[in-house]
Structures are given as structure tokens and as C-alpha cells.
Write a protein that holds these residues in place. Structure first.
Motif, PDB file in Angstrom:
ATOM      1  N   GLN A  92      42.401  50.022  36.638  1.00  0.00           N
ATOM      2  CA  GLN A  92      43.338  48.695  36.597  1.00  0.00           C
ATOM      3  C   GLN A  92      42.398  48.464  38.569  1.00  0.00           C
ATOM      4  O   GLN A  92      42.312  47.523  38.222  1.00  0.00           O
ATOM      5  CB  GLN A  92      44.454  49.097  36.961  1.00  0.00           C
ATOM      6  CG  GLN A  92      45.059  48.841  35.095  1.00  0.00           C
ATOM      7  CD  GLN A  92      46.092  49.027  35.185  1.00  0.00           C
ATOM      8  OE1 GLN A  92      46.913  49.160  35.750  1.00  0.00           O
ATOM      9  NE2 GLN A  92      46.566  48.782  33.978  1.00  0.00           N
ATOM     10  N   ALA A  93      42.579  49.348  39.435  1.00  0.00           N
ATOM     11  CA  ALA A  93      42.441  49.086  40.564  1.00  0.00           C
ATOM     12  C   ALA A  93      41.053  48.493  40.855  1.00  0.00           C
ATOM     13  O   ALA A  93      40.444  47.800  41.720  1.00  0.00           O
ATOM     14  CB  ALA A  93      42.370  50.500  41.518  1.00  0.00           C
ATOM     15  N   MET A 151      38.901  47.205  39.280  1.00  0.00           N
ATOM     16  CA  MET A 151      38.480  45.674  37.565  1.00  0.00           C
ATOM     17  C   MET A 151      38.823  45.442  38.743  1.00  0.00           C
ATOM     18  O   MET A 151      38.599  43.988  38.907  1.00  0.00           O
ATOM     19  CB  MET A 151      39.464  46.128  36.289  1.00  0.00           C
ATOM     20  CG  MET A 151      38.338  47.577  35.222  1.00  0.00           C
ATOM     21  SD  MET A 151      37.236  47.073  35.578  1.00  0.00           S
ATOM     22  CE  MET A 151      36.677  45.576  34.411  1.00  0.00           C
ATOM     23  N   LYS A 152      40.851  44.774  39.537  1.00  0.00           N
ATOM     24  CA  LYS A 152      40.760  43.962  40.448  1.00  0.00           C
ATOM     25  C   LYS A 152      39.828  44.118  41.115  1.00  0.00           C
ATOM     26  O   LYS A 152      39.048  42.770  41.734  1.00  0.00           O
ATOM     27  CB  LYS A 152      41.909  44.867  40.639  1.00  0.00           C
ATOM     28  CG  LYS A 152      43.007  44.288  39.891  1.00  0.00           C
ATOM     29  CD  LYS A 152      44.571  44.640  40.656  1.00  0.00           C
ATOM     30  CE  LYS A 152      45.734  44.685  39.128  1.00  0.00           C
ATOM     31  NZ  LYS A 152      47.038  44.966  40.182  1.00  0.00           N
ATOM     32  N   ARG A 153      39.044  45.133  41.716  1.00  0.00           N
ATOM     33  CA  ARG A 153      38.498  45.143  43.243  1.00  0.00           C
ATOM     34  C   ARG A 153      37.122  44.356  42.923  1.00  0.00           C
ATOM     35  O   ARG A 153      36.473  43.326  43.673  1.00  0.00           O
ATOM     36  CB  ARG A 153      37.882  46.134  44.380  1.00  0.00           C
ATOM     37  CG  ARG A 153      38.759  46.714  45.181  1.00  0.00           C
ATOM     38  CD  ARG A 153      38.436  48.120  45.766  1.00  0.00           C
ATOM     39  NE  ARG A 153      38.727  48.974  45.063  1.00  0.00           N
ATOM     40  CZ  ARG A 153      38.807  50.280  44.937  1.00  0.00           C
ATOM     41  NH1 ARG A 153      37.877  50.899  45.238  1.00  0.00           N
ATOM     42  NH2 ARG A 153      40.067  50.933  44.551  1.00  0.00           N
ATOM     43  N   ARG A 154      36.440  44.841  41.774  1.00  0.00           N
ATOM     44  CA  ARG A 154      35.094  43.938  40.474  1.00  0.00           C
ATOM     45  C   ARG A 154      35.410  42.804  41.268  1.00  0.00           C
ATOM     46  O   ARG A 154      34.601  41.227  41.213  1.00  0.00           O
ATOM     47  CB  ARG A 154      34.828  45.019  39.587  1.00  0.00           C
ATOM     48  CG  ARG A 154      34.533  46.167  40.093  1.00  0.00           C
ATOM     49  CD  ARG A 154      33.449  47.084  38.924  1.00  0.00           C
ATOM     50  NE  ARG A 154      32.389  48.046  39.639  1.00  0.00           N
ATOM     51  CZ  ARG A 154      31.785  48.805  38.235  1.00  0.00           C
ATOM     52  NH1 ARG A 154      32.482  48.516  37.069  1.00  0.00           N
ATOM     53  NH2 ARG A 154      31.861  49.939  38.685  1.00  0.00           N
ATOM     54  N   ALA A 155      37.196  41.901  40.473  1.00  0.00           N
ATOM     55  CA  ALA A 155      36.668  40.741  40.326  1.00  0.00           C
ATOM     56  C   ALA A 155      37.397  40.549  41.055  1.00  0.00           C
ATOM     57  O   ALA A 155      36.362  38.857  41.337  1.00  0.00           O
ATOM     58  CB  ALA A 155      38.212  40.751  39.550  1.00  0.00           C
ATOM     59  N   ALA A 156      37.525  40.796  42.177  1.00  0.00           N
ATOM     60  CA  ALA A 156      37.827  39.884  43.890  1.00  0.00           C
ATOM     61  C   ALA A 156      36.352  40.197  44.417  1.00  0.00           C
ATOM     62  O   ALA A 156      36.107  38.860  44.782  1.00  0.00           O
ATOM     63  CB  ALA A 156      38.787  40.539  44.169  1.00  0.00           C
TER      64      ALA A 156
END
Length: 145
Positions: free
Chosen positions: A98-99, A101-106
């Protein structure tokens, strides 16, 4: 027939499933070792038993004059095993993923105030309009100069 079987085996789903089974088996061995070598001795020390399977037993009489034994420790062991598996999966796999995926989305989002590119619909509309200019109504193409 063999060609279809070969295509089936070369699909990504089959390979992913095989990898998941192998990793799951190795992961099960790891969790089993943690439970049997660390958790069971700790709980057995509290209940003064060598194994959870033998802890918290209750003998009940049967109608025929014998007795039957209920092994509540085995159930406790299964619950502990489940909780450990769930915790390891959550903390070792779900949270880090999850972390990530959040970094990639950001990172994929444009910076504040940066212009956002055209949408897919806008691009397709532009392509359609360019093609319409290049082709007249008779279907013949105009030569680009």
C-alpha cells in the motif's frame, strides 16, 4: 489440441498461480516453524504443557462408560496460527505494498499548478478532426504539402 494446451500453459495466469502456490507453501513452512518453535513453547509455559494440542484438555464421560477428550488447546493453537499468518501477511505484504502504491500514485500525479495534458477523449477528437481535414467527402485523400 497440443497447441491449445501450450497456449494455456504459457498464459500469465497459470504461471502466477504456480508461483503463488510455491510461495504459499514456503510461507506456510515459515509460519509453522514460528508457531511450533516460538509461540507454542511460550503458551505451553503458561499452561504447563509441552504442546498446545495437549493443553486445556477436558475429559467427559460417555454413555458407554468410557470417556472422550476435548482438546481446546488444539483450537487455541489453530487460532494463534491464523492470527500470526494474518499479521505477517498484513504487516509484511499489505502495508508495504500500500505504501509503494501511494508513492507511485503521488509520483505519477502532476505537480501542483502543472498543466494537465489532454484527456483520451480530447486526443481522439483531435485525431478525428485531423483525419476529417485530410479526407474529403468523396473518400479521396488530399495530399499533405
Amino acid at each position: 489440441m497440443l497447441k491449445g494446451f501450450k497456449e494455456f500453459l504459457s498464459q500469465g495466469n497459470v504461471i502466477d498461480l504456480a508461483v503463488a502456490v510455491v510461495i504459499g507453501t514456503a510461507f506456510t513452512a515459515l509460519v509453522t516453524a514460528v508457531v511450533t518453535k516460538i509461540i507454542n513453547p511460550l503458551i505451553s509455559a503458561v499452561f504447563n504443557a509441552n504442546s498446545l494440542d495437549k493443553a486445556l484438555t477436558v475429559d467427559i464421560p460417555t454413555v458407554s462408560g468410557g470417556h472422550s477428550t476435548l482438546y481446546f488447546g488444539a483450537v487455541v493453537g489453530a487460532v494463534v496460527n491464523f492470527v500470526i499468518i494474518a499479521a505477517v501477511v498484513y504487516f509484511a505484504f499489505v502495508l508495504p505494498l500500500q505504501a509503494l502504491m501511494k508513492r507511485r500514485a503521488a509520483a505519477a500525479m502532476p505537480a501542483e499548478g502543472a498543466p494537465i495534458g489532454p484527456s483520451d477523449i480530447e486526443l481522439l477528437t483531435q485525431i478525428r478532426d485531423l483525419l476529417a481535414v485530410r479526407t474529403d467527402f468523396s473518400g479521396s485523400r488530399h495530399r499533405a504539402d
